[in-house]
Design a protein around this motif. Structure first.
Motif, short mmCIF file in Angstrom:
data_model
loop_
_atom_site.label_atom_id
_atom_site.label_comp_id
_atom_site.label_asym_id
_atom_site.label_seq_id
_atom_site.Cartn_x
_atom_site.Cartn_y
_atom_site.Cartn_z
N MET A 23 0.98 -0.98 -0.07
CA MET A 23 0.20 -0.19 -0.01
C MET A 23 0.78 1.23 0.00
SD MET A 23 -2.85 -1.04 2.91
CE MET A 23 -4.02 0.39 2.33
N ALA A 24 0.69 2.32 -0.94
CA ALA A 24 1.61 3.45 -1.18
C ALA A 24 0.81 4.64 -1.10
CB ALA A 24 2.50 3.16 -2.43
N ARG A 25 1.31 5.80 -0.63
CA ARG A 25 0.53 6.96 -0.66
C ARG A 25 1.98 8.14 -0.52
NH1 ARG A 25 -1.50 11.43 2.11
NH2 ARG A 25 -3.30 12.30 1.01
N THR A 26 2.14 8.67 -1.74
CA THR A 26 3.59 9.40 -1.81
C THR A 26 3.46 10.32 -2.90
OG1 THR A 26 5.89 9.34 -2.15
CG2 THR A 26 4.60 7.65 -3.18
N ARG A 27 4.05 11.58 -2.82
CA ARG A 27 4.46 12.52 -3.93
C ARG A 27 5.83 12.21 -4.55
NH1 ARG A 27 5.18 17.23 -4.05
NH2 ARG A 27 4.03 17.61 -6.00
N HIS A 28 6.52 11.11 -4.31
CA HIS A 28 7.82 10.70 -4.49
C HIS A 28 7.76 10.62 -6.24
CE1 HIS A 28 11.91 9.26 -4.51
NE2 HIS A 28 11.51 8.35 -5.17
#
Length: 284
Positions: A23-28
């Motif tokens: 599961m991912a949540r990022t602005r990378h």
């Protein structure tokens, strides 16, 4: 799995060999890289643009994203908001074995042909598979995972022997033969709904491949093999409850992992708990 809320990636623990769930949540912004595995995921927030094996693509909330082994790709957010997704990575051997079954043994070759998809069938299959892998703790979790992987691959990839528009090899057995074969698998469940049957068990009974068994069983009954097993267990549970059997014993006898497992499926199917159902029967 870490509990830190500010960490962008969570690798989820599970017992499914050959699969990584994230599961991912990022602005990378990801540099160009590749994976040794097949990857497929669902974006539920934000948007991104990325290099793929078929050029630059964009994906947003509601889209399925895919990547093939060693396919070079990157990823940059669109706009100022983060993007979020769930992702499954599969070891190549796992997909190759499934593809070989789906092609009736002709080939283990496979490829995700679309880096971004909007298919509801793929999205629904992915959600069910992700849930079965990361939250499955019942005796039939393995069967559910296997059947949903086949259905996901059927909708998401092109496999030699099962290309869109081609007939199912099982249909070559003649009119209604596949349904007759499925009747044997269905009877196997009906005779012992509490048994921990595998998809391979049902396929052997039907004389079909595992993929053909999933497809024809669903066509014949309106339910996947896993869903059919759960329904037969619920039928047994209702009969046991009607005799005054304790709910703990009902769960164990009907083949559910525990009472909470029985409760969850009972409420999902009938809109009330087994306890409320038992009290209603006693009131009558």
């Amino acid at each position: 799995m870490s509990d830190a809320s500010n960490e962008p990636f969570h690798i989820l623990s599970h017992d499914c060999t050959g699969v990584e769930a994230i599961m991912a949540r990022t602005r990378h912004s990801f540099a160009r890289h590749s994976h040794e595995q097949f990857g497929i995921g669902f974006m539920f927030e934000g948007a991104q643009k990325s290099l793929s094996g078929r050029g630059m693509v964009e994906a947003g909330a509601g889209n399925i994203i895919t990547v093939n082994p060693r396919e070079v790709h990157d990823g940059t957010p669109i706009g100022q908001s983060p993007r979020s997704w769930n992702m499954l990575y599969f070891d190549p051997d796992l997909i190759s074995n499934a593809a070989r079954d789906m092609s009736d043994g002709k080939s283990g070759d496979y490829e995700f042909t679309n880096p971004v998809m909007t298919s509801p069938d793929v999205a629904n299959c992915f959600a069910a598979l992700f849930n079965a892998i990361t939250q499955g703790n019942s005796q039939t979790a393995a069967l559910r995972r296997e059947e949903m992987l086949f259905l996901l691959l059927h909708h998401a990839i092109i496999v030699p022997g099962i290309k869109p528009g081609q007939s199912d090899p099982a249909r070559n057995q003649g009119p209604n033969r596949a349904d007759q074969n499925i009747a044997r698998a269905k009877a196997m469940i009906d005779d012992a709904p509490d048994e921990n049957l595998s998809l391979a068990d049902l396929a052997n009974a039907a004389g079909l491949s595992r993929f053909q068994t999933v497809r024809h069983f669903t066509r014949a009954t309106g339910l996947t093999p896993h869903a059919y097993i759960i329904q037969r267990r619920l039928d047994l549970a209702r009969r046991l409850i009607a005799t005054g059997t304790s709910l703990a014993e009902v769960a164990a006898t009907a083949g559910f992992a525990d009472q909470s497992h029985l409760n969850r499926h009972f409420i999902r199917a009938y809109g009330l708990s087994p306890g409320r159902y038992a009290r209603a029967l006693r009131a009558n």
